[in-house]
Write a protein that holds these residues in place. Structure first.
Motif, short mmCIF file in Angstrom:
data_model
loop_
_atom_site.label_atom_id
_atom_site.label_comp_id
_atom_site.label_asym_id
_atom_site.label_seq_id
_atom_site.Cartn_x
_atom_site.Cartn_y
_atom_site.Cartn_z
N MET A 1 6.12 120.15 7.47
CA MET A 1 5.37 119.90 6.24
C MET A 1 4.71 121.19 5.76
N TYR A 2 4.12 121.95 6.67
CA TYR A 2 3.48 123.21 6.30
C TYR A 2 4.49 124.15 5.64
N ASN A 3 5.66 124.28 6.24
CA ASN A 3 6.69 125.17 5.69
C ASN A 3 7.15 124.71 4.31
N LEU A 4 7.29 123.41 4.12
CA LEU A 4 7.69 122.90 2.80
C LEU A 4 6.62 123.21 1.75
N TYR A 5 5.36 123.02 2.10
CA TYR A 5 4.29 123.34 1.15
C TYR A 5 4.25 124.84 0.85
N GLN A 6 4.57 125.69 1.81
CA GLN A 6 4.61 127.12 1.57
C GLN A 6 5.71 127.47 0.56
N GLU A 7 6.82 126.75 0.62
CA GLU A 7 7.91 126.99 -0.33
C GLU A 7 7.53 126.59 -1.74
N ILE A 8 6.68 125.56 -1.87
CA ILE A 8 6.26 125.11 -3.20
C ILE A 8 5.42 126.18 -3.88
N GLY A 9 4.59 126.85 -3.10
CA GLY A 9 3.74 127.90 -3.67
C GLY A 9 2.40 127.37 -4.10
N SER A 10 2.27 126.95 -5.34
CA SER A 10 1.00 126.46 -5.87
C SER A 10 1.04 124.93 -5.91
N TYR A 11 0.02 124.31 -5.34
CA TYR A 11 -0.04 122.85 -5.30
C TYR A 11 -1.48 122.41 -5.14
#
Length: 85
Positions: free
Chosen positions: A64-74
């Motif tokens: 989950m952390y890695n996926l959120y890092q790919e999103i960038g801004s959230y």
């Protein structure tokens, strides 16, 4: 692989299954998917669990952390369960 099968279809199908069977039932967090609080209250025992592995949420946190890092801004909103009793 069958004709017409693809990673895209697997992801969409899996997301559809989770959405229709868990998120729409109010189990919209990793915690609620593991511990269905409403089912526990209604039946006195855990019910309708997506993840029965007690360590499932812990094992998923890096993904989950890695996926959120790919999103960038959230905008992250945390829902913290309370047990008053």
């Amino acid at each position: 692989m069958k004709v017409g099968d693809s990673p895209y279809k697997a992801i969409v199908g899996g997301a559809s299954f989770i959405g229709n069977n868990y998120v729409k039932s109010g189990q919209n967090t990793l915690y609620k998917m593991r511990w269905n609080i409403d089912g526990l209250i209604e039946n006195g025992r855990p019910t309708h669990q997506y993840a029965t592995d007690i360590g499932w949420a812990f094992k998923q946190v890096n993904n989950m952390y890695n996926l959120y890092q790919e999103i960038g801004s959230y905008n992250l909103v945390l829902e913290i369960p309370r047990f008053d009793g």
